[in-house]
Design a protein around this motif. Structure first.
Motif, PDB file in Angstrom:
ATOM      1  N   GLY A 103      15.462   1.021   5.528  1.00 39.55           N
ATOM      2  CA  GLY A 103      14.523   1.629   6.433  1.00 39.55           C
ATOM      3  C   GLY A 103      15.225   2.293   7.613  1.00 39.55           C
ATOM      4  N   PRO A 104      14.439   2.941   8.498  1.00 37.80           N
ATOM      5  CA  PRO A 104      12.972   2.912   8.520  1.00 37.80           C
ATOM      6  C   PRO A 104      12.358   3.922   7.546  1.00 37.80           C
ATOM      7  CG  PRO A 104      13.806   4.227  10.336  1.00 37.80           C
ATOM      8  CD  PRO A 104      15.015   3.662   9.638  1.00 37.80           C
ATOM      9  N   GLY A 105      11.094   3.654   7.193  1.00 34.01           N
ATOM     10  CA  GLY A 105      10.373   4.588   6.343  1.00 34.01           C
ATOM     11  C   GLY A 105       9.287   3.895   5.547  1.00 34.01           C
ATOM     12  N   ASP A 106       8.442   4.721   4.951  1.00 33.13           N
ATOM     13  CA  ASP A 106       7.366   4.239   4.095  1.00 33.13           C
ATOM     14  C   ASP A 106       7.776   4.368   2.644  1.00 33.13           C
ATOM     15  OD1 ASP A 106       5.720   3.778   6.305  1.00 33.13           O
ATOM     16  OD2 ASP A 106       4.917   5.819   6.261  1.00 33.13           O
ATOM     17  N   VAL A 107       7.431   3.367   1.855  1.00 33.86           N
ATOM     18  CA  VAL A 107       7.691   3.386   0.427  1.00 33.86           C
ATOM     19  C   VAL A 107       6.355   3.342  -0.296  1.00 33.86           C
ATOM     20  CG1 VAL A 107       8.708   2.144  -1.515  1.00 33.86           C
ATOM     21  CG2 VAL A 107       9.954   2.298   0.652  1.00 33.86           C
ATOM     22  N   TYR A 108       6.135   4.310  -1.192  1.00 29.77           N
ATOM     23  CA  TYR A 108       4.855   4.429  -1.898  1.00 29.77           C
ATOM     24  C   TYR A 108       4.962   3.817  -3.290  1.00 29.77           C
ATOM     25  CZ  TYR A 108       4.236   7.975   1.733  1.00 29.77           C
ATOM     26  OH  TYR A 108       4.177   8.640   2.936  1.00 29.77           O
ATOM     27  N   THR A 109       3.836   3.316  -3.754  1.00 32.57           N
ATOM     28  CA  THR A 109       3.700   2.851  -5.134  1.00 32.57           C
ATOM     29  C   THR A 109       2.741   3.790  -5.852  1.00 32.57           C
ATOM     30  OG1 THR A 109       4.050   0.568  -4.454  1.00 32.57           O
ATOM     31  CG2 THR A 109       3.086   0.923  -6.621  1.00 32.57           C
ATOM     32  N   PHE A 110       3.123   4.253  -7.049  1.00 28.90           N
ATOM     33  CA  PHE A 110       2.337   5.236  -7.786  1.00 28.90           C
ATOM     34  C   PHE A 110       1.824   4.631  -9.084  1.00 28.90           C
ATOM     35  CE2 PHE A 110       5.466   7.533  -5.263  1.00 28.90           C
ATOM     36  CZ  PHE A 110       4.707   8.534  -4.665  1.00 28.90           C
ATOM     37  N   ASP A 111       0.683   5.150  -9.537  1.00 33.00           N
ATOM     38  CA  ASP A 111       0.185   4.746 -10.853  1.00 33.00           C
ATOM     39  C   ASP A 111       0.744   5.687 -11.920  1.00 33.00           C
ATOM     40  OD1 ASP A 111      -1.267   7.109 -10.712  1.00 33.00           O
ATOM     41  OD2 ASP A 111      -3.172   6.118 -10.235  1.00 33.00           O
ATOM     42  N   ALA A 112       0.284   5.532 -13.158  1.00 35.85           N
ATOM     43  CA  ALA A 112       0.825   6.316 -14.272  1.00 35.85           C
ATOM     44  C   ALA A 112       0.555   7.804 -14.127  1.00 35.85           C
ATOM     45  CB  ALA A 112       0.253   5.805 -15.589  1.00 35.85           C
ATOM     46  N   ASP A 113      -0.479   8.167 -13.341  1.00 32.49           N
ATOM     47  CA  ASP A 113      -0.812   9.584 -13.143  1.00 32.49           C
ATOM     48  C   ASP A 113      -0.134  10.180 -11.920  1.00 32.49           C
ATOM     49  OD1 ASP A 113      -2.515   9.599 -15.373  1.00 32.49           O
ATOM     50  OD2 ASP A 113      -4.143   8.710 -14.180  1.00 32.49           O
ATOM     51  N   GLY A 114       0.675   9.390 -11.205  1.00 32.72           N
ATOM     52  CA  GLY A 114       1.364   9.899 -10.023  1.00 32.72           C
ATOM     53  C   GLY A 114       0.568   9.795  -8.748  1.00 32.72           C
ATOM     54  N   ASP A 115      -0.530   9.052  -8.741  1.00 28.96           N
ATOM     55  CA  ASP A 115      -1.340   8.874  -7.537  1.00 28.96           C
ATOM     56  C   ASP A 115      -0.888   7.634  -6.779  1.00 28.96           C
ATOM     57  OD1 ASP A 115      -2.928  11.111  -8.163  1.00 28.96           O
ATOM     58  OD2 ASP A 115      -4.162   9.898  -9.517  1.00 28.96           O
ATOM     59  N   ILE A 116      -0.944   7.687  -5.447  1.00 30.08           N
ATOM     60  CA  ILE A 116      -0.508   6.569  -4.602  1.00 30.08           C
ATOM     61  C   ILE A 116      -1.506   5.418  -4.700  1.00 30.08           C
ATOM     62  CG2 ILE A 116      -0.026   5.836  -2.238  1.00 30.08           C
ATOM     63  CD1 ILE A 116       0.838   8.685  -1.623  1.00 30.08           C
ATOM     64  N   THR A 117      -0.964   4.234  -4.942  1.00 33.45           N
ATOM     65  CA  THR A 117      -1.809   3.030  -4.999  1.00 33.45           C
ATOM     66  C   THR A 117      -1.517   2.065  -3.859  1.00 33.45           C
ATOM     67  OG1 THR A 117      -0.227   1.914  -6.464  1.00 33.45           O
ATOM     68  CG2 THR A 117      -1.997   3.187  -7.506  1.00 33.45           C
ATOM     69  N   ASP A 118      -0.330   2.200  -3.221  1.00 37.44           N
ATOM     70  CA  ASP A 118       0.011   1.279  -2.146  1.00 37.44           C
ATOM     71  C   ASP A 118       1.123   1.895  -1.300  1.00 37.44           C
ATOM     72  OD1 ASP A 118      -0.062  -0.984  -0.604  1.00 37.44           O
ATOM     73  OD2 ASP A 118       1.291  -2.147  -1.887  1.00 37.44           O
ATOM     74  N   THR A 119       1.206   1.479  -0.035  1.00 36.72           N
ATOM     75  CA  THR A 119       2.233   1.941   0.892  1.00 36.72           C
ATOM     76  C   THR A 119       2.808   0.739   1.630  1.00 36.72           C
ATOM     77  OG1 THR A 119       1.092   4.055   1.218  1.00 36.72           O
ATOM     78  CG2 THR A 119       2.779   3.442   2.833  1.00 36.72           C
ATOM     79  N   THR A 120       4.152   0.643   1.658  1.00 33.43           N
ATOM     80  CA  THR A 120       4.838  -0.419   2.385  1.00 33.43           C
ATOM     81  C   THR A 120       5.754   0.209   3.418  1.00 33.43           C
ATOM     82  OG1 THR A 120       4.833  -1.799   0.394  1.00 33.43           O
ATOM     83  CG2 THR A 120       6.305  -2.454   2.178  1.00 33.43           C
ATOM     84  N   THR A 121       5.671  -0.290   4.661  1.00 32.98           N
ATOM     85  CA  THR A 121       6.480   0.250   5.750  1.00 32.98           C
ATOM     86  C   THR A 121       7.662  -0.672   6.030  1.00 32.98           C
ATOM     87  OG1 THR A 121       4.552   1.313   6.748  1.00 32.98           O
ATOM     88  CG2 THR A 121       6.472   0.991   8.152  1.00 32.98           C
ATOM     89  N   PHE A 122       8.871  -0.081   6.136  1.00 36.16           N
ATOM     90  CA  PHE A 122      10.083  -0.836   6.403  1.00 36.16           C
ATOM     91  C   PHE A 122      10.665  -0.413   7.749  1.00 36.16           C
ATOM     92  CE2 PHE A 122       9.594  -1.050   1.849  1.00 36.16           C
ATOM     93  CZ  PHE A 122      10.002  -2.332   1.528  1.00 36.16           C
ATOM     94  N   GLY A 123      11.186  -1.388   8.503  1.00 40.11           N
ATOM     95  CA  GLY A 123      11.805  -1.112   9.788  1.00 40.11           C
ATOM     96  C   GLY A 123      13.269  -0.748   9.648  1.00 40.11           C
ATOM     97  N   ASN A 124      13.930  -0.550  10.798  1.00 34.17           N
ATOM     98  CA  ASN A 124      15.348  -0.169  10.804  1.00 34.17           C
ATOM     99  C   ASN A 124      16.188  -1.186  10.037  1.00 34.17           C
ATOM    100  OD1 ASN A 124      14.982   2.150  12.342  1.00 34.17           O
ATOM    101  ND2 ASN A 124      15.196   1.040  14.272  1.00 34.17           N
ATOM    102  N   TRP A 125      16.973  -0.680   9.065  1.00 36.12           N
ATOM    103  CA  TRP A 125      17.923  -1.450   8.281  1.00 36.12           C
ATOM    104  C   TRP A 125      17.265  -2.493   7.383  1.00 36.12           C
ATOM    105  CZ3 TRP A 125      22.855   0.102   7.797  1.00 36.12           C
ATOM    106  CH2 TRP A 125      23.340   0.987   8.768  1.00 36.12           C
ATOM    107  N   ASP A 126      15.929  -2.467   7.284  1.00 34.85           N
ATOM    108  CA  ASP A 126      15.277  -3.336   6.295  1.00 34.85           C
ATOM    109  C   ASP A 126      15.629  -2.851   4.891  1.00 34.85           C
ATOM    110  OD1 ASP A 126      14.129  -4.807   8.275  1.00 34.85           O
ATOM    111  OD2 ASP A 126      12.122  -3.942   8.082  1.00 34.85           O
ATOM    112  N   VAL A 127      15.838  -3.781   3.977  1.00 33.27           N
ATOM    113  CA  VAL A 127      16.190  -3.439   2.603  1.00 33.27           C
ATOM    114  C   VAL A 127      14.929  -3.208   1.795  1.00 33.27           C
ATOM    115  CG1 VAL A 127      17.302  -4.226   0.489  1.00 33.27           C
ATOM    116  CG2 VAL A 127      18.362  -4.709   2.704  1.00 33.27           C
ATOM    117  N   ALA A 128      14.786  -1.978   1.277  1.00 31.24           N
ATOM    118  CA  ALA A 128      13.619  -1.652   0.458  1.00 31.24           C
ATOM    119  C   ALA A 128      13.904  -1.857  -1.035  1.00 31.24           C
ATOM    120  CB  ALA A 128      13.187  -0.207   0.708  1.00 31.24           C
ATOM    121  N   GLN A 129      15.130  -1.547  -1.469  1.00 36.22           N
ATOM    122  CA  GLN A 129      15.480  -1.665  -2.884  1.00 36.22           C
ATOM    123  C   GLN A 129      16.995  -1.702  -3.019  1.00 36.22           C
ATOM    124  OE1 GLN A 129      13.280  -1.894  -5.588  1.00 36.22           O
ATOM    125  NE2 GLN A 129      15.132  -2.382  -6.736  1.00 36.22           N
ATOM    126  N   THR A 130      17.483  -2.503  -3.945  1.00 37.97           N
ATOM    127  CA  THR A 130      18.920  -2.602  -4.204  1.00 37.97           C
ATOM    128  C   THR A 130      19.173  -2.477  -5.698  1.00 37.97           C
ATOM    129  OG1 THR A 130      19.357  -4.002  -2.270  1.00 37.97           O
ATOM    130  CG2 THR A 130      20.959  -4.077  -4.055  1.00 37.97           C
TER     131      THR A 130
END
Length: 822
Positions: free
Chosen positions: A496-523
């Motif tokens: 982070g920082p930033g928002d991470v979106y979750t998409f369904d099979a059609d590419g539409d947003i289903t969820d949003t997760t916000t991460f702070g500075n230096w938070d680990v979103a994915q490894t």
């Protein structure tokens, strides 16, 4: 007390020698790497007390005797021990450990007179060597560019090296010497299109090539929308292309690594060179900082196509701009026998503007700070510490006054890297190191003038950390077998920082997760084994085989086949997995006519995971949720590469032919059937010839042919509310017309001579003066072939029928360039 002064040497030697033995013992069992390492370690510890023969180390550097430049890839051979020798690294350093005794050491390098010296090796020794350029020493002939049989003795596979003389003699567009245009003539390497500096390697896309300039990545290597590359050949020293089988030192791209080193500057005297062409000119200056201790080089280039716009009768054309410039600079200084520092940088920019209505500029900036140190009394460990900066950005501006709208994008890296080479003994050379990169991505920055009544927000920045560690060994087993094996461990973390979106099979947003500075979103983690081998069948032929796994964590989002200035780089994330490639290759190499002719055949197969493509109708420009437009599937590339090359004599050149396929497969595309990738080409042929008539006159020619790119064209059309809608069926189910072109070149070298007295004989002799000049004449597309750059579909105004309209960029383009050097 046990003397363990050589324990480290013994440990590494035995580790290199028993890996294969341990692997055989464990064959068929599924074991983790840590268990294998532990087993090897226990066996090694038990053998430390074994007696060792007394050995000593010969080390030093090889340099150009006329300029003091380090010689990369120079080869030293021990006459009394056939097959034993050393190759200088990227900084001209070599180290060779031998048993006590008397030896004759031969040395040779690209374009230099070969030589030899005798030594009595009874202690560790340092021997620095300066080689005279070919032609300066009278009575010597037949100087080779590299060891005559290196192509069959080296364990490296899928590797091409380019000399500056290759680049200088080959005719190219507008007469501008260009390394990226030259590598497109090699087997397995394909041009991205008419006049384009972009290239594809063994089925990989343009973004799957890692292009390094003194270790710094260059994210867009094109000037003028691809008609020139960013590399000024006058500033370059060494170019090496790895086609999918790069050493463990390199990572981050699937298809290839293009490793380019800049010149370091003349340590002997002031020198200058330059060229004046039809649309560009360049100038290079180099000189010692302190003679034989340090030097610098500055090389600049600029086009002046915008000056011709002033001749137009249209006012808007007279007020427009169209040019690029670039600047290369490098300095080095030797602090002592063991320490040396380097600082280098590249700065380039393209600018295009149409009157005051439109503006577009883009460019790269790189910087590298390096410290070399030789460790230990025996000088067997060479260390290279680097801090590397890279930035690429673009800006597009519309409108004038307060009615302006400006968009831009940027990617920036800061990289800290540590590399070591350990010259273990005459049969083993180990490399190991690590690096950490901080990536900053700015996919879309938007600014509007005060007169614009709507507001668009910037697309949020993204951040990530990429790190890796590697170890590899080059091992000679007897006189016939050479192995290079290693592994690279990689980590990529989205932070982070930033928002991470979750998409369904059609590419539409289903969820949003916000991460702070230096938070680990994915490894993501990746383990990349590398292996290549060379088995000598006899003195004239060999068989090579290799395997490499590579990971790519950065992805180019583009609707174009080749890299363009407006492409956007995105990191791997929660939604974008790293691309993975596994490549196997086998080759047969043979030389004829006392090594004058080289022949090779290589076949390869590459399997790819998490390959990216786009949904039908995808919108990728200024889209904050562009990840939802992406699709992920698998890919495969396979083919055969044939090369016949003549290296010596008045007539030199090569013929290369590539037979290949590149395909993709996605559940959502083409009914889950395999379809050609856009860079898929079945046939690719290049013929290059250079004829040196005499010392003054050189003729050259090149002819290329390749199958047209795979494209998606409409299969039909229908009308809705009076509007024609095109109907598309199969993805990339059509082909552009086949491409072919002939280029011709002629270079006239003007040399003047003066008479001097030979200090040894007292006789008068003629030697060339310092001022050298040449005229280069070239014709691009000599038989005026109208190759298709694009094909569009439109209705004929008379008949109402839909017709295909082909756009061809170039017919015959002559050019002339004046070059000088003193």
């Amino acid at each position: 007390m046990i003397d363990c002064s050589n324990c480290f040497d013994v440990f590494l030697t035995r580790f290199a020698n028993i890996i294969d033995r341990t692997a055989l013992i464990k064959a068929g069992n599924k074991i983790e790497m840590k268990h294998l390492a532990l087993t090897a370690l226990l066996i090694l510890i038990g053998g430390f007390s074994n007696a060792q023969d007394q050995k000593y180390t010969l080390s030093g550097t090889l340099k150009d005797g006329s300029s003091g430049e380090d010689l990369i890839g120079a080869r030293l051979s021990v006459v009394e021990m056939p097959g034993t020798g050393a190759i200088t690294n990227a900084f001209g350093f070599y180290s060779l450990t031998l048993p006590e005794g008397s030896y004759t050491i031969q040395y040779k390098s690209l374009g230099f007179e070969e030589g030899s010296f005798k030594i009595d090796l009874t202690t560790d020794m340092t021997k620095n060597i300066e080689l005279e350029p070919a032609g300066k020493v009278l009575g010597k002939v037949d100087v080779t560019a590299k060891k005559a049989d290196e192509n069959i003795t080296s364990a490296e596979m899928g590797v091409d090296k380019l000399s500056m003389s290759d680049i200088e003699n080959i005719p190219v567009l507008f007469g501008e010497k260009d390394p990226l245009k030259t590598i497109q003539l090699l087997p397995g390497v394909k041009s991205a299109g008419e006049g384009n500096a972009g290239f594809f390697v063994r089925g990989g896309s343009a973004d799957q090539n890692l292009i390094l300039l003194d270790g710094a990545p260059v994210y867009n290597a094109s000037h003028l929308l691809g008609f020139f590359s960013v590399f000024n050949s006058d500033a370059l020293k060494d170019i090496k292309l790895y086609k999918g089988g790069a050493p463990a030192e390199f990572g981050g791209r699937l298809a290839s690594v293009l490793d380019i080193h800049m010149k370091e500057g003349n340590q002997k005297r002031f020198a200058a060179s330059g060229g004046i062409g039809l649309i560009s000119s360049k100038l290079t200056l180099e000189a010692p900082i302190v003679k034989d201790k340090g030097s610098f080089i500055v090389s600049g280039r600029r086009t002046y196509a915008d000056l011709f716009l002033k001749l137009s009768n249209r006012p808007e054309a007279q007020e427009s701009i169209l040019y690029f410039y670039d600047l290369n600079a490098k300095a080095n200084y030797r602090l002592g026998e063991r320490d040396r520092i380097f600082i280098s940088g590249y700065f380039g920019r393209d600018k295009f503007g149409f009157a005051d209505q439109f503006g577009f500029d883009w460019g790269n900036a790189t910087g590298t700070l390096r410290w070399n140190h030789i460790y230990g009394e025996k000088k067997k460990l060479f260390g290279n510490t680097s801090v590397i900066f890279s930035n690429y950005n673009y800006k597009i501006k519309f409108g004038a006054g307060d009615q302006t709208f400006e968009i831009g994008s940027e990617i920036q890296d800061i990289n800290v890297k540590e590399d070591f080479t350990y010259y273990l003994n005459e049969n083993n050379t180990m490399s190991f190191g690590a690096n950490v990169i901080h990536h900053t991505f700015k996919p879309g920055e938007i600014e509007t003038g005060s007169g614009i009544d709507f507001v668009l927000n910037d697309i949020q920045e993204r951040y990530s950390i990429e790190s890796a560690a590697y170890i590899s060994n080059e091992q000679k087993i007897g006189k016939r077998l050479t192995l290079i094996y290693g592994v690279r461990a990689s980590n990529f973390t989205q932070i982070g920082p930033g928002d991470v979106y979750t998409f369904d099979a059609d590419g539409d947003i289903t969820d949003t997760t916000t991460f702070g500075n230096w938070d680990v979103a994915q490894t993501y983690w990746g383990l990349s084994p590398r292996f290549s081998s060379n088995f000598m069948l006899d003195e004239k032929s060999s068989i090579k085989a290799g395997y490499a796994r590579t990971y790519q964590f950065l992805h180019l989002i583009s609707n174009s086949t080749a890299s363009t200035p407006t492409d956007v780089w995105l990191p791997s994330s929660v939604n974008i997995k790293p691309q993975i490639s596994d490549q196997v290759s086998v080759g047969y190499f043979r030389n004829f006519l006392d090594n004058q002719l080289e022949m090779s055949v290589e076949v390869y197969y590459r399997d790819m995971q998490n390959v990216i493509d786009y949904r039908d109708g995808a919108e990728v420009t200024l889209n904050p949720t562009v990840e939802g437009e992406l699709l992920f599937g698998v890919g495969r590339a396979y083919g055969a590469e044939f090369l016949l090359k003549k290296r010596r004599g008045k007539f030199t050149g090569w013929v290369s032919y590539t037979l290949a396929r590149t395909e993709k497969k996605f559940e959502q595309i083409n009914n889950n059937n395999w379809y050609p990738a856009r860079q898929d080409r079945t046939h690719d042929i290049s013929i290059v010839g250079v004829y040196n008539l005499n010392e003054q006159l050189t003729f050259s020619a090149s002819w290329v042919y390749y199958t047209g790119n795979a494209v998606t064209f409409p299969s039909g059309k229908y009308e809705v509310d009076g509007e024609t809608i095109f109907y598309y069926t199969e993805r990339n189910g059509y082909r552009m017309p086949d491409y072919h072109r002939l280029d011709l070149g002629c270079t006239f070298n003007h040399k003047t001579y003066k008479e001097i007295k030979d200090p040894d004989t007292g006789e008068m002799k003629q030697v060339p003066k310092k001022w050298l000049s040449s005229w280069n004449f070239s014709i691009y597309n000599a038989y005026a072939r109208e190759n298709a750059f694009s094909i569009s579909f439109q209705e004929n105004e008379t008949t109402g029928q839909t017709e295909a309209v082909q756009l061809a960029l170039f017919k015959i383009i002559p050019s002339i360039t004046y070059n000088f050097k003193f």
